[in-house]
Design a protein around this motif. Structure first.
Motif, PDB file in Angstrom:
ATOM      1  N   VAL A  57       0.908  -1.097   0.026  1.00  0.00           N
ATOM      2  CA  VAL A  57      -0.066   0.163  -0.085  1.00  0.00           C
ATOM      3  C   VAL A  57       0.829   1.327   0.008  1.00  0.00           C
ATOM      4  O   VAL A  57       1.753   1.402   0.881  1.00  0.00           O
ATOM      5  CB  VAL A  57      -0.865   0.063   1.182  1.00  0.00           C
ATOM      6  N   THR A  58       0.830   2.096  -0.862  1.00  0.00           N
ATOM      7  CA  THR A  58       1.421   3.179  -1.016  1.00  0.00           C
ATOM      8  C   THR A  58       0.884   4.614  -0.858  1.00  0.00           C
ATOM      9  O   THR A  58       1.293   5.609  -0.442  1.00  0.00           O
ATOM     10  CB  THR A  58       2.156   3.632  -2.450  1.00  0.00           C
ATOM     11  N   MET A  59      -0.738   4.459  -0.528  1.00  0.00           N
ATOM     12  CA  MET A  59      -1.598   5.630  -0.098  1.00  0.00           C
ATOM     13  C   MET A  59      -2.855   5.035   0.309  1.00  0.00           C
ATOM     14  O   MET A  59      -3.553   3.983  -0.390  1.00  0.00           O
ATOM     15  CB  MET A  59      -1.742   6.539  -1.226  1.00  0.00           C
ATOM     16  N   TRP A  60      -3.579   5.476   1.436  1.00  0.00           N
ATOM     17  CA  TRP A  60      -4.860   5.024   1.633  1.00  0.00           C
ATOM     18  C   TRP A  60      -5.424   6.110   2.365  1.00  0.00           C
ATOM     19  O   TRP A  60      -4.792   7.102   3.175  1.00  0.00           O
ATOM     20  CB  TRP A  60      -5.000   3.663   2.465  1.00  0.00           C
ATOM     21  N   ASP A  61      -6.582   6.338   2.102  1.00  0.00           N
ATOM     22  CA  ASP A  61      -7.451   7.512   2.661  1.00  0.00           C
ATOM     23  C   ASP A  61      -8.716   6.686   3.196  1.00  0.00           C
ATOM     24  O   ASP A  61      -9.587   6.189   2.592  1.00  0.00           O
ATOM     25  CB  ASP A  61      -7.977   8.270   1.535  1.00  0.00           C
ATOM     26  N   VAL A  62      -8.796   6.870   4.520  1.00  0.00           N
ATOM     27  CA  VAL A  62      -9.644   6.287   5.287  1.00  0.00           C
ATOM     28  C   VAL A  62     -10.426   7.272   6.313  1.00  0.00           C
ATOM     29  O   VAL A  62      -9.911   8.515   6.762  1.00  0.00           O
ATOM     30  CB  VAL A  62      -9.098   5.013   6.276  1.00  0.00           C
ATOM     31  N   ALA A  63     -11.607   6.782   6.778  1.00  0.00           N
ATOM     32  CA  ALA A  63     -12.342   7.694   7.781  1.00  0.00           C
ATOM     33  C   ALA A  63     -11.781   7.670   9.134  1.00  0.00           C
ATOM     34  O   ALA A  63     -11.412   6.675   9.493  1.00  0.00           O
ATOM     35  CB  ALA A  63     -13.957   7.216   7.972  1.00  0.00           C
ATOM     36  N   ALA A  64     -11.686   8.695   9.674  1.00  0.00           N
ATOM     37  CA  ALA A  64     -11.252   8.837  11.180  1.00  0.00           C
ATOM     38  C   ALA A  64     -12.194   8.226  12.350  1.00  0.00           C
ATOM     39  O   ALA A  64     -11.512   7.723  13.158  1.00  0.00           O
ATOM     40  CB  ALA A  64     -10.815  10.309  11.381  1.00  0.00           C
ATOM     41  N   GLU A  65     -13.378   8.071  12.033  1.00  0.00           N
ATOM     42  CA  GLU A  65     -13.896   7.626  13.123  1.00  0.00           C
ATOM     43  C   GLU A  65     -14.293   6.323  13.250  1.00  0.00           C
ATOM     44  O   GLU A  65     -14.984   5.725  14.123  1.00  0.00           O
ATOM     45  CB  GLU A  65     -15.618   8.257  12.984  1.00  0.00           C
ATOM     46  N   ALA A  66     -13.610   5.439  12.224  1.00  0.00           N
ATOM     47  CA  ALA A  66     -13.946   4.126  12.215  1.00  0.00           C
ATOM     48  C   ALA A  66     -12.610   3.161  12.313  1.00  0.00           C
ATOM     49  O   ALA A  66     -11.516   3.869  11.909  1.00  0.00           O
ATOM     50  CB  ALA A  66     -14.636   3.634  10.943  1.00  0.00           C
ATOM     51  N   ALA A  67     -12.459   2.179  12.763  1.00  0.00           N
ATOM     52  CA  ALA A  67     -11.335   1.372  12.774  1.00  0.00           C
ATOM     53  C   ALA A  67     -10.851   1.182  11.346  1.00  0.00           C
ATOM     54  O   ALA A  67     -11.444   0.741  10.424  1.00  0.00           O
ATOM     55  CB  ALA A  67     -11.211  -0.080  13.537  1.00  0.00           C
ATOM     56  N   THR A  68      -9.334   1.185  11.267  1.00  0.00           N
ATOM     57  CA  THR A  68      -8.941   0.917  10.108  1.00  0.00           C
ATOM     58  C   THR A  68      -8.448  -0.346   9.607  1.00  0.00           C
ATOM     59  O   THR A  68      -7.504  -1.003  10.294  1.00  0.00           O
ATOM     60  CB  THR A  68      -7.340   1.717   9.780  1.00  0.00           C
ATOM     61  N   ARG A  93     -14.283   2.240   6.866  1.00  0.00           N
ATOM     62  CA  ARG A  93     -14.483   2.916   5.750  1.00  0.00           C
ATOM     63  C   ARG A  93     -13.173   3.452   4.817  1.00  0.00           C
ATOM     64  O   ARG A  93     -12.276   4.501   5.340  1.00  0.00           O
ATOM     65  CB  ARG A  93     -15.186   4.130   6.084  1.00  0.00           C
ATOM     66  N   ILE A  94     -13.077   2.849   3.866  1.00  0.00           N
ATOM     67  CA  ILE A  94     -11.930   3.046   3.167  1.00  0.00           C
ATOM     68  C   ILE A  94     -12.515   3.826   1.936  1.00  0.00           C
ATOM     69  O   ILE A  94     -13.117   3.276   1.009  1.00  0.00           O
ATOM     70  CB  ILE A  94     -11.296   1.818   2.422  1.00  0.00           C
ATOM     71  N   ALA A  95     -11.658   5.392   1.705  1.00  0.00           N
ATOM     72  CA  ALA A  95     -12.307   6.052   0.654  1.00  0.00           C
ATOM     73  C   ALA A  95     -11.476   5.587  -0.799  1.00  0.00           C
ATOM     74  O   ALA A  95     -11.882   5.598  -1.789  1.00  0.00           O
ATOM     75  CB  ALA A  95     -11.969   7.452   0.805  1.00  0.00           C
ATOM     76  N   ARG A  96     -10.204   5.590  -0.606  1.00  0.00           N
ATOM     77  CA  ARG A  96      -9.439   4.982  -1.699  1.00  0.00           C
ATOM     78  C   ARG A  96      -8.163   4.493  -1.219  1.00  0.00           C
ATOM     79  O   ARG A  96      -7.768   4.894  -0.021  1.00  0.00           O
ATOM     80  CB  ARG A  96      -9.304   6.294  -2.641  1.00  0.00           C
ATOM     81  N   VAL A  97      -7.507   3.590  -2.151  1.00  0.00           N
ATOM     82  CA  VAL A  97      -5.982   3.059  -1.615  1.00  0.00           C
ATOM     83  C   VAL A  97      -5.506   2.775  -3.114  1.00  0.00           C
ATOM     84  O   VAL A  97      -6.110   2.965  -4.266  1.00  0.00           O
ATOM     85  CB  VAL A  97      -6.427   1.400  -1.426  1.00  0.00           C
ATOM     86  N   ARG A  98      -4.060   3.213  -2.871  1.00  0.00           N
ATOM     87  CA  ARG A  98      -3.140   2.954  -4.093  1.00  0.00           C
ATOM     88  C   ARG A  98      -2.380   2.014  -3.746  1.00  0.00           C
ATOM     89  O   ARG A  98      -1.671   1.980  -2.641  1.00  0.00           O
ATOM     90  CB  ARG A  98      -2.437   4.382  -4.474  1.00  0.00           C
ATOM     91  N   VAL A  99      -2.043   0.934  -4.704  1.00  0.00           N
ATOM     92  CA  VAL A  99      -1.082  -0.108  -4.326  1.00  0.00           C
ATOM     93  C   VAL A  99       0.056  -0.340  -5.409  1.00  0.00           C
ATOM     94  O   VAL A  99      -0.382  -0.112  -6.626  1.00  0.00           O
ATOM     95  CB  VAL A  99      -2.103  -1.428  -4.422  1.00  0.00           C
TER      96      VAL A  99
END
Length: 116
Positions: A57-68, A93-99
């Motif tokens: 994983v080189t980037m991930w954008d996640v919601a702060a209020e939920a466990a990652t 809650r995963i908004a986006r991921v770059r792999v």
């Protein structure tokens, strides 16, 4: 995508954003429970045998209020490509991921031929 071939050894690499679910309220962003995205990644040039594939994983954008929670892997690896699997579960809650991915192994050369 970059590639390098030396003798009978080849390396191919790339980066992919398999989903961007915050843009369209997709399941990785608004769903719950087990969710999975599978993306077929082709190699630039076919390997002679299924190569070793490393993903990170080189980037991930996640919601702060939920466990990652995130699980990534390379599956269904063959000479022509592999399937990238990205999975989450529960209330994540995963908004986006770059792999990023890196494949290396035996490659074909002009000396190789097949007997029918």
């Amino acid at each position: 995508m970059a590639q390098y071939f030396q003798g009978n050894f080849g390396i191919d690499q790339g980066e992919v954003t398999p989903f961007s679910d915050f843009e369209n309220n997709g399941p990785m962003w608004v769903g719950t429970g087990t969710r999975e995205v599978r993306t077929r990644i082709p190699f630039e040039v076919a390997f002679a045998l299924p190569p070793i594939v490393h993903v990170s994983v080189t980037m991930w954008d996640v919601a702060a209020e939920a466990a990652t929670r995130l699980d990534v892997g390379a599956e269904e690896i063959d000479q022509k490509g592999f399937t990238l699997r990205v999975r989450t579960w529960s209330d994540s809650r995963i908004a986006r991921v770059r792999v990023a991915w890196l494949a290396f192994g035996a490659c074909r050369d002009d000396e190789m031929w097949e007997v029918g």
